[in-house]
Design a protein around this motif. Structure first.
Motif, short mmCIF file in Angstrom:
data_model
loop_
_atom_site.label_atom_id
_atom_site.label_comp_id
_atom_site.label_asym_id
_atom_site.label_seq_id
_atom_site.Cartn_x
_atom_site.Cartn_y
_atom_site.Cartn_z
N VAL A 20 0.74 -1.16 0.06
CA VAL A 20 0.05 -0.15 0.01
C VAL A 20 0.82 1.12 -0.09
N ARG A 21 1.73 1.23 0.89
CA ARG A 21 2.98 2.56 0.68
C ARG A 21 3.60 2.49 -0.58
N GLU A 22 3.82 1.51 -1.09
CA GLU A 22 4.58 1.47 -2.38
C GLU A 22 3.74 2.12 -3.59
N THR A 23 2.34 1.54 -3.37
CA THR A 23 1.29 2.05 -4.48
C THR A 23 1.01 3.57 -4.19
N ASN A 28 6.76 6.81 4.77
CA ASN A 28 6.93 6.17 5.80
C ASN A 28 5.63 5.88 6.31
N ASP A 29 5.46 4.92 7.59
CA ASP A 29 4.05 4.51 8.01
C ASP A 29 3.28 5.97 8.55
N ALA A 30 4.20 6.86 9.09
CA ALA A 30 3.18 8.12 9.62
C ALA A 30 2.32 8.61 8.52
N ALA A 31 3.14 8.83 7.39
CA ALA A 31 1.99 9.15 6.02
C ALA A 31 1.09 8.27 5.55
N GLU A 64 -8.66 3.92 -1.20
CA GLU A 64 -7.22 4.77 -1.38
C GLU A 64 -6.52 4.19 -2.73
N THR A 65 -6.29 2.77 -2.77
CA THR A 65 -5.59 2.38 -3.83
C THR A 65 -6.39 1.80 -5.05
N ASN A 66 -7.42 1.68 -4.87
CA ASN A 66 -8.43 0.87 -5.91
C ASN A 66 -7.86 -0.41 -6.18
#
Length: 97
Positions: A20-23, A28-31, A64-66
């Motif tokens: 998910v972070r990459e997509t 970072n995890d805070a974002a 958020e990612t679809n």
């Protein structure tokens, strides 16, 4: 990647969260927590397997990612084909009784 003796993926919330972070191209995890509208300690508890990934969080990630819910569940390591709902999860309103 963790695998069991049957060569199936096992439950790994980190694989899901990293994808998910990459997509979303987050640093970072805070974002990630801000984007998913959850508190950073909740995200940490999920990463450390003290809290499971809830259905509502999966839906939020999907929004958020679809990415499809099926794909998110696969990343998580969930291979169940059927889900069973017990009476404990069904609330009956007083008017229906």
């Amino acid at each position: 990647m963790e695998e069991n003796a049957n060569n199936d993926r096992v439950y790994d919330p980190n694989r899901l969260l990293d994808r998910v972070r990459e997509t979303l191209k987050l640093s970072n995890d805070a974002a990630l927590a801000r984007t998913l509208q959850i508190l950073p300690p909740v995200l940490s508890k999920i990463r450390h397997r003290r809290t499971p990934v809830s259905a509502s969080l999966l839906i939020r990630i999907h929004e958020e990612t679809n990415l499809s819910i099926a794909e998110l569940r696969a990343l998580l390591g969930d291979r169940r084909q059927k889900f069973r709902v017990t009476d404990a999860y069904i609330k009956v309103s007083p008017l229906e009784q």
